[in-house]
Motif scaffolding. Structure first.
Motif, PDB file in Angstrom:
ATOM      1  N   GLN A   1      11.522   3.535  -9.714  1.00 21.80           N
ATOM      2  CA  GLN A   1      12.653   3.147  -8.861  1.00 21.80           C
ATOM      3  C   GLN A   1      12.187   2.934  -7.425  1.00 21.80           C
ATOM      4  O   GLN A   1      12.651   2.016  -6.741  1.00 21.80           O
ATOM      5  N   HIS A   2      11.262   3.790  -6.956  1.00 19.57           N
ATOM      6  CA  HIS A   2      10.763   3.630  -5.590  1.00 19.57           C
ATOM      7  C   HIS A   2      10.086   2.269  -5.421  1.00 19.57           C
ATOM      8  O   HIS A   2      10.331   1.547  -4.453  1.00 19.57           O
ATOM      9  N   GLU A   3       9.247   1.907  -6.383  1.00 19.58           N
ATOM     10  CA  GLU A   3       8.561   0.609  -6.290  1.00 19.58           C
ATOM     11  C   GLU A   3       9.593  -0.527  -6.319  1.00 19.58           C
ATOM     12  O   GLU A   3       9.510  -1.479  -5.533  1.00 19.58           O
TER      13      GLU A   3
ATOM     14  N   ALA B   1       0.824  -1.212   0.000  1.00 20.77           N
ATOM     15  CA  ALA B   1       0.000   0.000   0.000  1.00 20.77           C
ATOM     16  C   ALA B   1       0.861   1.267   0.000  1.00 20.77           C
ATOM     17  O   ALA B   1       0.467   2.289  -0.583  1.00 20.77           O
ATOM     18  N   HIS B   2       2.038   1.205   0.635  1.00 20.61           N
ATOM     19  CA  HIS B   2       2.962   2.357   0.611  1.00 20.61           C
ATOM     20  C   HIS B   2       3.416   2.646  -0.825  1.00 20.61           C
ATOM     21  O   HIS B   2       3.531   3.813  -1.218  1.00 20.61           O
ATOM     22  N   ILE B   3       3.671   1.611  -1.600  1.00 22.07           N
ATOM     23  CA  ILE B   3       4.020   1.784  -3.020  1.00 22.07           C
ATOM     24  C   ILE B   3       2.908   2.560  -3.720  1.00 22.07           C
ATOM     25  O   ILE B   3       3.156   3.520  -4.461  1.00 22.07           O
TER      26      ILE B   3
ATOM     27  N   GLN C   1      12.660  -0.401  -5.347  1.00 25.74           N
ATOM     28  CA  GLN C   1      13.399  -0.438  -4.081  1.00 25.74           C
ATOM     29  C   GLN C   1      12.587  -1.141  -3.006  1.00 25.74           C
ATOM     30  O   GLN C   1      13.133  -1.886  -2.187  1.00 25.74           O
ATOM     31  N   HIS C   2      11.269  -0.899  -3.008  1.00 21.22           N
ATOM     32  CA  HIS C   2      10.436  -1.641  -2.045  1.00 21.22           C
ATOM     33  C   HIS C   2      10.318  -3.109  -2.436  1.00 21.22           C
ATOM     34  O   HIS C   2      10.146  -3.964  -1.567  1.00 21.22           O
ATOM     35  N   ASP C   3      10.426  -3.411  -3.717  1.00 22.25           N
ATOM     36  CA  ASP C   3      10.453  -4.826  -4.108  1.00 22.25           C
ATOM     37  C   ASP C   3      11.703  -5.493  -3.542  1.00 22.25           C
ATOM     38  O   ASP C   3      11.666  -6.663  -3.139  1.00 22.25           O
TER      39      ASP C   3
END
Ligand code: AVJ
Ligand code: FE
Length: 450
Positions: free
Chosen positions: A140-142, A52-54, A144-146
């Motif tokens: 890139q953010h997604e 959900a943060h993504i 990095q969370h992956d």
């Protein structure tokens, strides 16, 4: 490099977002709702929080900031703000259930793709949109969370749910390679002004004078690290910094994270097993050592009569082209990574043997600078001269100040879009669950000829 025409930028941004989403779903569709909502380690968020943060970051930056659209779920902002609640407290929050989180990220994506279809992305736009930056930032953010979610999978107990082939890097000739490479002294360009999706901490480009030094040709292997262990390295305070020794004792460190003694040491080369994504297996001697903290890397280097490279040394070895004097995007040149050049993108769930990927070597003959394992450097995370936070202080600026060490080069866990010679990662020097190893360096000895 991401292309520059608007149409090509739009296609590149779409591909990057879709690639990230396929990976996010692969990491979350393999577990049931209870496992997604559970906290598998106090160091990590529940996977449903990352999910959900993504979506929430995508809503904030693509739907609201780039698209100028109204908020979809402003009520979610405080729940999924990484600074509002420490990871350990997140399971107690009234979070979206996993099925709701899936619907939320899908709805945000619909709106984000509407924005992408019409947003002006040319180089002359507002810096958030120019060259598609904000779309690259969110992809890139997604990713990095992956990687963060992959770390949660590594910490999780229970039967394996992720599967991947072993790396297939072609012939590995580590034994025939010189153990170290000489990087001649002189200035090089560190950081970047013209990498369109580079994040704020990679900017601006600046000249740095780096005296000549020797750098390990390959990352430190499990075999080499076991020699340190067998020599009593974990028991000898001479090799440890004072803070490192205090942590060594307090945390009772005696081997890399996830290692355990084999019940029958005779049956296992080196006598150690490791848990890797739910499977117990012998520690492979030729792989780069993984899951060591900065203090362990620093102690090993001192034991070996060496030290960790500084961040500037690492980047010069990875980027400087002695033939042209230019800094390049990757050790092998400017072309995008391929499976023959580097182990990236969660194609495999482990590093390739040290010495792999000869085609990915730098002009100085240094291998595996990109991919396989993150590499701890000697340096604290600090701004480059002329740093300007963009587009938000919480991406980098709040982490400057000496609490964090820089890691470079990416690992098998890192997506291509979030990996290049300028990319900077950082973490606390005690962290071991990240996919980190290291290589060592040294200065010239008096009178030494190179
Ligand atoms: C760059 C990996 C340290 O995970 O804290 C994710 C990346 N920033 N969401 C982190 C990040 C905001 C960051 N690291
Ligand atoms: Fe985040």
């Amino acid at each position: 490099a991401p292309p520059r025409t608007e149409q090509a930028l739009r296609a590149a941004a779409l591909a990057a977002l879709e690639h990230a989403r396929r990976r996010t779903l692969a990491l979350t569709d393999c577990l049931d709702a209870a496992e997604l909502a559970a906290q598998h380690s106090p160091l990590m968020s529940p996977l449903a929080w990352d999910l959900a943060h993504i979506g929430n970051q995508e809503e904030i930056w693509l739907v609201r900031a780039a698209g100028g659209q109204a908020a979809l779920r402003p009520d979610l902002d405080p729940l999924y703000d990484a600074f509002e609640h420490p990871r350990a407290e997140r399971p107690a929050l009234p979070l979206l259930a996993p099925a709701q989180a899936r619907r939320y990220v899908a709805a945000v994506r619909e709106h984000a793709l509407d924005v992408l279809r019409t947003a002006p992305l040319g180089p002359d736009q507002d810096p958030l949109l120019a060259n598609g930056f904000v779309f690259g930032m969110i992809a890139q953010h997604e990713q990095q969370h992956d990687e963060t979610m992959l770390i949660t999978h590594e910490l999780r107990r229970g039967p394996a749910v992720l599967h991947a082939s072993r790396p297939d890097p072609g012939p590995v000739d580590a034994a025939d390679l010189p153990s170290e490479a000489w990087i001649p002294g002189g200035p090089f360009t560190m950081g970047t002004d013209d990498e369109p999706w580079a994040l704020d901490n990679e900017r601006p480009a600046h000249r740095v004078e780096v005296p000549g030094f020797w750098l390990d040709t390959v990352p430190v292997s499990n075999r080499a690290f076991q020699a340190f262990m067998a020599d009593g390295g974990y028991q000898d305070p001479r090799w440890w910094s004072p803070a490192g020794w205090a942590h060594r004792v307090e945390a009772d460190l005696h081997a890399p994270l996830f290692w355990q003694h084999a019940e029958d040491p005779e049956a296992v080369d080196g006598g150690w097993l490791r848990r890797r994504f739910g499977v117990l297996e012998p520690v492979p001697p030729d792989e780069p050592v993984l899951h060591v903290c900065w203090y362990e890397a620093d102690a090993y280097a001192r034991w070996a009569g060496r030290r960790l490279p500084t961040e500037a040394e690492w980047e010069k070895a990875a980027r400087h082209d002695p033939a042209t004097g230019r800094s390049r995007r990757y050790p092998w040149g400017d072309q995008d990574p391929t499976p023959l050049l580097a182990n990236l993108g969660q194609r495999h769930l482990q590093p390739a043997p040290a010495g792999a990927y000869p085609d990915g070597a730098s002009p100085y003959g240094v291998r595996q600078l990109i991919g396989d394992v993150w590499e701890w450097t000697a340096s604290d995370f600090a701004p480059y001269p002329g740093f300007a936070a963009f587009p938000y202080k919480e991406y980098s600026e709040v982490f400057f100040g000496g609490d964090y060490k820089v890691l470079r080069g990416g690992a098998f866990s890192v997506a291509e879009v979030a990996c290049r010679d300028t990319f900077r990662n950082w973490d606390y020097p005690i962290r071991r669950q990240i996919f980190a190893g290291f290589r060592t360096a040294r200065g010239p000895r008096p009178g030494e000829v190179h």
